[in-house]
Design a protein around this motif. Structure first.
Motif, PDB file in Angstrom:
ATOM      1  N   THR A   1       0.845  -1.182   0.000  1.00 30.34           N
ATOM      2  CA  THR A   1       0.000   0.000   0.000  1.00 30.34           C
ATOM      3  C   THR A   1       0.886   1.239   0.000  1.00 30.34           C
ATOM      4  O   THR A   1       2.123   1.149   0.093  1.00 30.34           O
ATOM      5  N   ASP A   2       0.271   2.396  -0.090  1.00 30.55           N
ATOM      6  CA  ASP A   2       1.057   3.633  -0.031  1.00 30.55           C
ATOM      7  C   ASP A   2       1.773   3.753   1.306  1.00 30.55           C
ATOM      8  O   ASP A   2       2.929   4.196   1.376  1.00 30.55           O
ATOM      9  N   LEU A   3       1.095   3.354   2.379  1.00 29.28           N
ATOM     10  CA  LEU A   3       1.722   3.382   3.697  1.00 29.28           C
ATOM     11  C   LEU A   3       2.884   2.397   3.770  1.00 29.28           C
ATOM     12  O   LEU A   3       3.958   2.732   4.300  1.00 29.28           O
ATOM     13  N   GLY A   4       2.706   1.201   3.216  1.00 31.05           N
ATOM     14  CA  GLY A   4       3.780   0.205   3.212  1.00 31.05           C
ATOM     15  C   GLY A   4       4.954   0.641   2.364  1.00 31.05           C
ATOM     16  O   GLY A   4       6.120   0.417   2.723  1.00 31.05           O
ATOM     17  N   ARG A   5       4.668   1.300   1.237  1.00 37.60           N
ATOM     18  CA  ARG A   5       5.751   1.761   0.365  1.00 37.60           C
ATOM     19  C   ARG A   5       6.566   2.858   1.052  1.00 37.60           C
ATOM     20  O   ARG A   5       7.793   2.885   0.942  1.00 37.60           O
ATOM     21  N   GLU A   6       5.908   3.736   1.763  1.00 36.14           N
ATOM     22  CA  GLU A   6       6.615   4.793   2.465  1.00 36.14           C
ATOM     23  C   GLU A   6       7.482   4.223   3.597  1.00 36.14           C
ATOM     24  O   GLU A   6       8.623   4.650   3.788  1.00 36.14           O
ATOM     25  N   ARG A   7       6.942   3.231   4.306  1.00 36.67           N
ATOM     26  CA  ARG A   7       7.735   2.623   5.378  1.00 36.67           C
ATOM     27  C   ARG A   7       8.920   1.850   4.811  1.00 36.67           C
ATOM     28  O   ARG A   7      10.009   1.864   5.390  1.00 36.67           O
ATOM     29  N   ALA A   8       8.739   1.189   3.663  1.00 42.82           N
ATOM     30  CA  ALA A   8       9.838   0.458   3.035  1.00 42.82           C
ATOM     31  C   ALA A   8      10.958   1.408   2.626  1.00 42.82           C
ATOM     32  O   ALA A   8      12.141   1.084   2.754  1.00 42.82           O
ATOM     33  N   ARG A   9      10.605   2.586   2.149  1.00 40.37           N
ATOM     34  CA  ARG A   9      11.631   3.562   1.769  1.00 40.37           C
ATOM     35  C   ARG A   9      12.412   4.023   2.998  1.00 40.37           C
ATOM     36  O   ARG A   9      13.631   4.236   2.919  1.00 40.37           O
ATOM     37  N   ARG A  10      11.752   4.164   4.122  1.00 42.06           N
ATOM     38  CA  ARG A  10      12.459   4.575   5.337  1.00 42.06           C
ATOM     39  C   ARG A  10      13.414   3.466   5.791  1.00 42.06           C
ATOM     40  O   ARG A  10      14.526   3.751   6.241  1.00 42.06           O
ATOM     41  N   TYR A  11      12.977   2.223   5.675  1.00 44.54           N
ATOM     42  CA  TYR A  11      13.876   1.108   5.995  1.00 44.54           C
ATOM     43  C   TYR A  11      15.083   1.101   5.064  1.00 44.54           C
ATOM     44  O   TYR A  11      16.213   0.822   5.483  1.00 44.54           O
ATOM     45  N   ASN A  12      14.858   1.415   3.788  1.00 41.36           N
ATOM     46  CA  ASN A  12      15.949   1.423   2.803  1.00 41.36           C
ATOM     47  C   ASN A  12      16.976   2.501   3.100  1.00 41.36           C
ATOM     48  O   ASN A  12      18.156   2.358   2.759  1.00 41.36           O
ATOM     49  N   GLU A  13      16.552   3.595   3.684  1.00 39.11           N
ATOM     50  CA  GLU A  13      17.484   4.664   4.008  1.00 39.11           C
ATOM     51  C   GLU A  13      18.525   4.197   5.027  1.00 39.11           C
ATOM     52  O   GLU A  13      19.668   4.655   5.014  1.00 39.11           O
ATOM     53  N   HIS A  14      18.121   3.288   5.894  1.00 39.57           N
ATOM     54  CA  HIS A  14      19.062   2.755   6.886  1.00 39.57           C
ATOM     55  C   HIS A  14      19.918   1.635   6.298  1.00 39.57           C
ATOM     56  O   HIS A  14      21.137   1.611   6.481  1.00 39.57           O
ATOM     57  N   CYS A  15      19.281   0.696   5.579  1.00 43.48           N
ATOM     58  CA  CYS A  15      19.997  -0.445   4.998  1.00 43.48           C
ATOM     59  C   CYS A  15      19.155  -1.032   3.884  1.00 43.48           C
ATOM     60  O   CYS A  15      17.957  -1.281   4.061  1.00 43.48           O
ATOM     61  N   THR A  16      19.757  -1.271   2.737  1.00 41.71           N
ATOM     62  CA  THR A  16      19.022  -1.772   1.580  1.00 41.71           C
ATOM     63  C   THR A  16      18.956  -3.296   1.533  1.00 41.71           C
ATOM     64  O   THR A  16      18.365  -3.857   0.619  1.00 41.71           O
ATOM     65  N   TYR A  17      19.558  -3.975   2.489  1.00 45.83           N
ATOM     66  CA  TYR A  17      19.612  -5.441   2.479  1.00 45.83           C
ATOM     67  C   TYR A  17      18.215  -6.031   2.640  1.00 45.83           C
ATOM     68  O   TYR A  17      17.459  -5.642   3.531  1.00 45.83           O
ATOM     69  N   TYR A  18      17.849  -6.981   1.757  1.00 48.20           N
ATOM     70  CA  TYR A  18      16.586  -7.699   1.908  1.00 48.20           C
ATOM     71  C   TYR A  18      16.771  -9.188   1.568  1.00 48.20           C
ATOM     72  O   TYR A  18      15.877  -9.837   1.038  1.00 48.20           O
ATOM     73  N   GLY A  19      17.942  -9.721   1.911  1.00 50.49           N
ATOM     74  CA  GLY A  19      18.209 -11.132   1.657  1.00 50.49           C
ATOM     75  C   GLY A  19      17.730 -12.002   2.810  1.00 50.49           C
ATOM     76  O   GLY A  19      16.706 -11.724   3.444  1.00 50.49           O
ATOM     77  N   ALA A  20      18.475 -13.076   3.066  1.00 52.72           N
ATOM     78  CA  ALA A  20      18.106 -14.004   4.125  1.00 52.72           C
ATOM     79  C   ALA A  20      18.088 -13.302   5.477  1.00 52.72           C
ATOM     80  O   ALA A  20      18.924 -12.432   5.750  1.00 52.72           O
ATOM     81  N   ALA A  21      17.132 -13.660   6.312  1.00 56.21           N
ATOM     82  CA  ALA A  21      17.078 -13.093   7.658  1.00 56.21           C
ATOM     83  C   ALA A  21      18.376 -13.397   8.392  1.00 56.21           C
ATOM     84  O   ALA A  21      18.928 -14.494   8.266  1.00 56.21           O
ATOM     85  N   PRO A  22      18.886 -12.459   9.163  1.00 57.33           N
ATOM     86  CA  PRO A  22      20.195 -12.663   9.809  1.00 57.33           C
ATOM     87  C   PRO A  22      20.117 -13.654  10.968  1.00 57.33           C
ATOM     88  O   PRO A  22      19.079 -13.842  11.600  1.00 57.33           O
TER      89      PRO A  22
END
Length: 511
Positions: free
Chosen positions: A172-193
């Motif tokens: 959603t628009d809300l989810g897309r905005e939150r994803a962008r904020r997460y990306n600002e900190h770290c762009t990693y979206y691979g295997a869970a650590p």
């Protein structure tokens, strides 16, 4: 309906006389009502039972409580044991990680998993729940709870149905905005650590130090090399120690080849995490450039009786070789500022394996810098690394360090460092008999038939007459020269005096 009750109703309606001489109709009801005072508990007794049940629920152990999708992991040393078990029956992989059943077992929070899912959907556009689970390497049953919570929070919506019980998710628009904020900190979206605690436990279980390779294991590891018995007897205890090893001697006698085969004497496979999570930071460990992945084979066996945590990768026990390109930055955590993803240093990637410092003394940094950096880890078997946010973490320093050099070790190191490298082995020149054996080994591998007369000519004219020392690499290199000459002239592969003369003229032109 019973007869007394009928009479009572008739009496109340005025259609009959009092029954049984009772003037009050309620006396009749009381007379025919069953006496349940002994069966029904008193109010005080019921209250006592309820209080007892509440006390039992309050004293229940945490391990018996239900763990929600967003439960926080236990951080203490007495936390849930790491998702790994040891199999005595499997000698190749004595340790492997078990698939977690909950986020608590995985030592993850719902927020961490949510961030990975949102960043993946921001890049992919849309994906089914099982596709997201495969991307973050978590079981679908765990991720399904997280996705339902994200749907409830209006971060994602259902775009379509997928397999049974699954949907295609879209931001959603809300989810897309939150994803962008997460990306600002770290762009990693691979295997869970994996947690740092679990990684430390895995290194301890797979350590070289706890193993003692037998003579047969060592002979198998060096079966493709020609090593005399004296040299082999010195190598055995050094490899068994699992600690530092110094190989020195003239160039071309196989120091690097020996160092590369040391790891074969130990177990073949180990498990490493794809990434480690440290207080919200991602540290990548698995590196396809230096690690050889070995996926599990399908079929019956003990490995099939337990589901494997896909956040871990089974690899060949690592052997990492670095030479003159080694710098101080290679020994520290490196972070790409634009992505926020950190990369583990070489010594961390080589844990439970071998790290070969080839051409020691020829690095771009001084030997003093390298020795001062490792003088404590070599002694204590652990290292300290600095994360991007300034946090300092303690990690295992558990590998066999092999320093290979053709320089004099005494001129490179001081006594304090040499003391921490317990084994110093000189790789000497081969004898004439060993030199001839090398030709016997290499000729069939390159398609030649052994010609003793041509080899005698080579040794007498180009070695003994000019006092040239034998080197282990020279039979292979000279045969390669002859082979290339024969291929160029389109002639049969054969050893002749002339061919050896031509090869020596090229090979030793400036030597």
């Amino acid at each position: 309906m019973s007869d007394p009750l009928k009479d009572l109703l008739s009496q109340l309606a005025g259609n009959g006389s009092p029954n049984g001489g009772m003037d009050d109709p309620w006396q009749l009801v009381e007379a025919i009502a069953p006496d349940e005072s002994e069966d029904e508990p008193s109010p005080d007794k019921s209250l006592e039972e309820m209080i007892q049940r509440i006390n039992n629920m309050a004293s229940r152990k945490p391990a018996e409580e239900e763990v929600g999708a967003f439960a926080e992991p236990v951080r203490s040393a007495q936390a849930t044991p790491p998702p790994a078990i040891k199999l005595e029956e499997d000698h190749d992989t004595p340790f492997y990680p078990r698939e977690p059943a909950t986020l608590r077992e995985a030592h993850l929070t719902g927020s961490e998993v949510e961030a990975l899912c949102l960043k993946y959907l921001l890049t992919a556009g849309e994906a089914s729940g099982r596709e997201i689970a495969a991307q973050v390497c978590l079981p679908f049953l765990i991720l399904d709870e997280v996705l339902r919570k994200m749907k409830y929070d209006q971060l994602v919506v259902y775009k379509d149905t997928a397999q049974a019980g699954d949907y295609v998710y879209y931001l959603t628009d809300l989810g897309r905005e939150r994803a962008r904020r997460y990306n600002e900190h770290c762009t990693y979206y691979g295997a869970a650590p994996v947690s740092l605690k679990d990684y430390v436990a895995s290194v301890q279980a797979q350590s070289l130090e706890g193993q003692s390779p037998s003579v047969d294991a060592l002979e198998s590891a060096f079966e493709d090399l020609l090593i005399n018995k004296t040299m082999f007897r010195r190598l055995g205890p050094a490899i068994n120690s699992g600690r530092g090893l110094f190989l020195y001697g003239a160039p071309g006698n196989g120091k690097t080849s020996i160092a590369e085969r040391v790891t074969r004497a130990f177990g073949r496979y180990i498990w490493v995490p794809r990434a480690i999570g440290i207080d919200g930071e991602i540290l990548r460990v698995f590196d396809p450039a230096v690690h050889d992945e070995v996926p599990l084979e399908d079929g019956p066996g003990i490995m099939q009786q337990h589901r494997i945590d896909r956040r871990w990768v089974r690899i060949k026990r690592p052997t990492i070789v670095v030479g003159g390109e080694l710098t101080m930055e290679s020994l520290e955590i490196s972070t790409i500022q634009s992505t926020g993803v950190s990369e583990a240093p070489l010594q961390l990637k080589s844990n439970c394996g071998t790290l070969v410092i080839d051409d020691f003394g020829r690095q771009r940094m001084s030997t003093d810098e390298l020795l001062n950096r490792w003088i404590v880890p070599l002694e204590k078997r652990y290292d300290f690394l600095n994360m991007r946010g300034g946090k300092k973490i303690q990690v295992p320093f558990d590998q066999l360090i092999v320093f290979s050099t053709n320089l004099e070790p005494r001129d490179l190191c001081d006594d304090a460092f040499l003391r921490r490298i317990p084994y110093k082995i000189e790789v000497v020149d081969p004898t004439e008999q060993e030199f001839r054996q090398l030709f016997d080994i290499m000729c069939p591998l390159m398609g030649f038939t052994v010609n003793s007369e041509a080899i005698d000519h080579l040794i007498e004219k180009h070695y003994k007459s000019v006092n040239r020392p034998f080197r282990c690499c020279q039979p292979r290199d000279l045969l390669m020269q002859v082979r290339n000459l024969c291929l160029y002239e389109n002639s049969p592969l054969q050893l002749t005096r002339q061919h050896f003369d031509d090869a020596v003229e090229n090979y030793f032109a400036v030597m």
